[in-house]
Write a protein that holds these residues in place. Sequence first.
Motif, PDB file in Angstrom:
ATOM      1  N   ARG A 163      -5.175 -12.420   7.400  1.00  0.00           N
ATOM      2  CA  ARG A 163      -4.081 -13.301   7.821  1.00  0.00           C
ATOM      3  C   ARG A 163      -3.173 -12.545   8.779  1.00  0.00           C
ATOM      4  O   ARG A 163      -2.507 -11.584   8.386  1.00  0.00           O
TER       5      ARG A 163
ATOM      6  N   GLU B 151      -4.281  -9.368  -2.491  1.00  0.00           N
ATOM      7  CA  GLU B 151      -3.764  -9.437  -1.118  1.00  0.00           C
ATOM      8  C   GLU B 151      -3.084  -8.115  -0.796  1.00  0.00           C
ATOM      9  O   GLU B 151      -2.179  -7.690  -1.523  1.00  0.00           O
TER      10      GLU B 151
ATOM     11  N   THR C 267      -7.285  -9.982   2.278  1.00  0.00           N
ATOM     12  CA  THR C 267      -7.686 -10.236   0.892  1.00  0.00           C
ATOM     13  C   THR C 267      -8.983  -9.473   0.624  1.00  0.00           C
ATOM     14  O   THR C 267      -9.938  -9.573   1.402  1.00  0.00           O
TER      15      THR C 267
ATOM     16  N   VAL D  59      -1.963  -9.198   6.595  1.00  0.00           N
ATOM     17  CA  VAL D  59      -2.352  -9.282   5.183  1.00  0.00           C
ATOM     18  C   VAL D  59      -3.853  -9.539   5.087  1.00  0.00           C
ATOM     19  O   VAL D  59      -4.386 -10.422   5.778  1.00  0.00           O
TER      20      VAL D  59
END
Length: 498
Positions: free
Chosen positions: A452, A388, A431, A429
Amino acid sequence: MDVQGPKSYEIRTYGCQMNVHDSERLSGLLEEAGYVRAPDGEGGADVVVFNTCAVRENADNRLYGNLGRLAPVKASRPGMQIAVGGCLAQKDRDTIVKKAPWVDVVFGTHNIGKLPVLLERARVQDEAQVEIAESLEAFPSTLPTRRESAYAAWVSISVGCNNTCTFCIVPALRGKEKDRRTGDILAEIEALVGEGVSEITLLGQNVNAYGSDIGDREAFSKLLRACGTIEGLERVRFTSPHPRDFTDDVIAAMAETANVMPQLHMPLQSGSDTVLKAMRRSYRQERYLGIIEKVRAAIPHAAITTDIIVGFPGETEEDFEQTLHVVREARFAQAFTFQYSKRPGTPAATMEDQIPKEVVQRRYERLVALQEEISWEENKKQVGRTLELMVAEGEGRKDGATRRLSGRAPDNRLVHFTKPDQEVRPGDVVTVEITYAAPHHLLAEGAVLDVRRTRAGDAWEKRNAAPETKPAGVLLGLPGIGVPEPLPVATTGGCAGH
C-alpha cells in the motif's frame, strides 16, 4: 553569513529520546539562522554541537575525550565553533569551559532556543558564552524543527519529571514536570500528518503523568482518544510511562483507539519490593504485575518491553530472584537491562552496600539469558501471523546482501521481509506472513501479500529527491535524514526511561 557561503553544522546526540528530539529542535534553529547541515561522516563542520546526557556511565569522560580530539581541529580552522548543551551542560556548567577552554558556548536543557544567539555572541565578543537557565524559557515545541524522518515523528507532550528515583539525576537537570496544552499538541500532530507523517510517538519523561500540571488525571487517556480522531494518522505510540500513574482509563483508551499501537514500554527497574523502596519507586511487584495482567486482558497481542537495573546498592540474591520472577511472569517481548553504576549527584551513589562488580556481572548474565529465552519464545508465537508493516529506513544492516527490506509491525517488532518486485518506499505499508522468529527480529521469507503506497512514502520520496543543500528557514516537520530510533531507546532508567 560571510561571502564564502553559509556555515555548516553538525550535532552529536547522546542519551534518551528527549535528547534526540531536542537535537531536531537545535537543527531547526540553526537552519533558520542560515546554517546548513554538514554532509554525514565527512567532518569539517563550522559548528559542532554536543547534546549531552548525564545519565550514562562515564558521560563526562566521553564528552571531554571528544572535545579533546576536536581541539587541534579547531586550532587549525579559524572561525570554527564548538557548543555543548544537554543534561551534562546543565549539571557541569562552568566546569566545561575550565576543562575545555576551546569550547565557545555552553547552554542548558531549558534554553536550547538561545543557541544561535550565543554562537553569534561568542564570535563577536571572542569569548566563551555560558548561559544555563534554571527553568524552562519556552516549551521546546514552539521552536523550529528539522525532523529526522519524513514518515515518523516525536511529539513532546511534557518536559521535566516530578519523581525522585534515587538512581536518577534527570529531575534535577530537566526540572519539575510542565505539561503542554492539549490543543497545541493536537495542532502539531495535525500539521505533521498534513506533511505526510503517518506515525507519531508522544514523548515525555513520565508521559502518562500528563495532566498533573493542569489538574486532570485523565488528560493522557483523553489525548490518546483524540489522536484516534485525526484522519491520516495511522500509528500512535508513547514513551515512557511510569507504573505509578498507569491507570485503567489509559488501558481502555489503548484498547479502544484503533491507531494506538498494541505496544507498551513499562519500566520495571527491579522486581524486589525492598529494592523498589530503596529506589523510591512508588509501586511494588504486585501492582506492576497487575498492570501487565490488565493490559494483556484488554490487548491480547500487545508487546510489552521494559527497563531493568541489576545490582542496585543493597540488592541481595533473594532480591534478584524476585526480578527474575517478574520477568518470567510478565514475559516481556524485550528488556533493556543495565548493570547499576554510580551516577554522581544521585542519592544512590552514596548508599552503603554497593554490590561488587563481579556479582553484578553474574546476575546480569543470568537475567539476559532468561530474557533472551523468553524473547525468542514470544517471537515464535508470531510465526504464521499476517501482519501489516510500516517500511523502515536503514533498520536492517544486512538487507542489501539478503535482498530484503525491513519494517515495524504494529507492536513495534522488527521484521525483515523479501523485497517485492514493485517499488516500496520507507513509510509505505506492506502485508506479509511471518515465517521465522529469532530472539530480536522476525522474518517474512515468502512473497509480500500486499503493498500500500502511502502519503508518508510520498513524503519520503519527495524529501530524498530534493537537492542536498536545503534552504534556510526549515519549518516544522520538513526536511531531514534518517528515522527516529525504534522505541524504546535504552536508558539507565533515567530521562525518558522511567
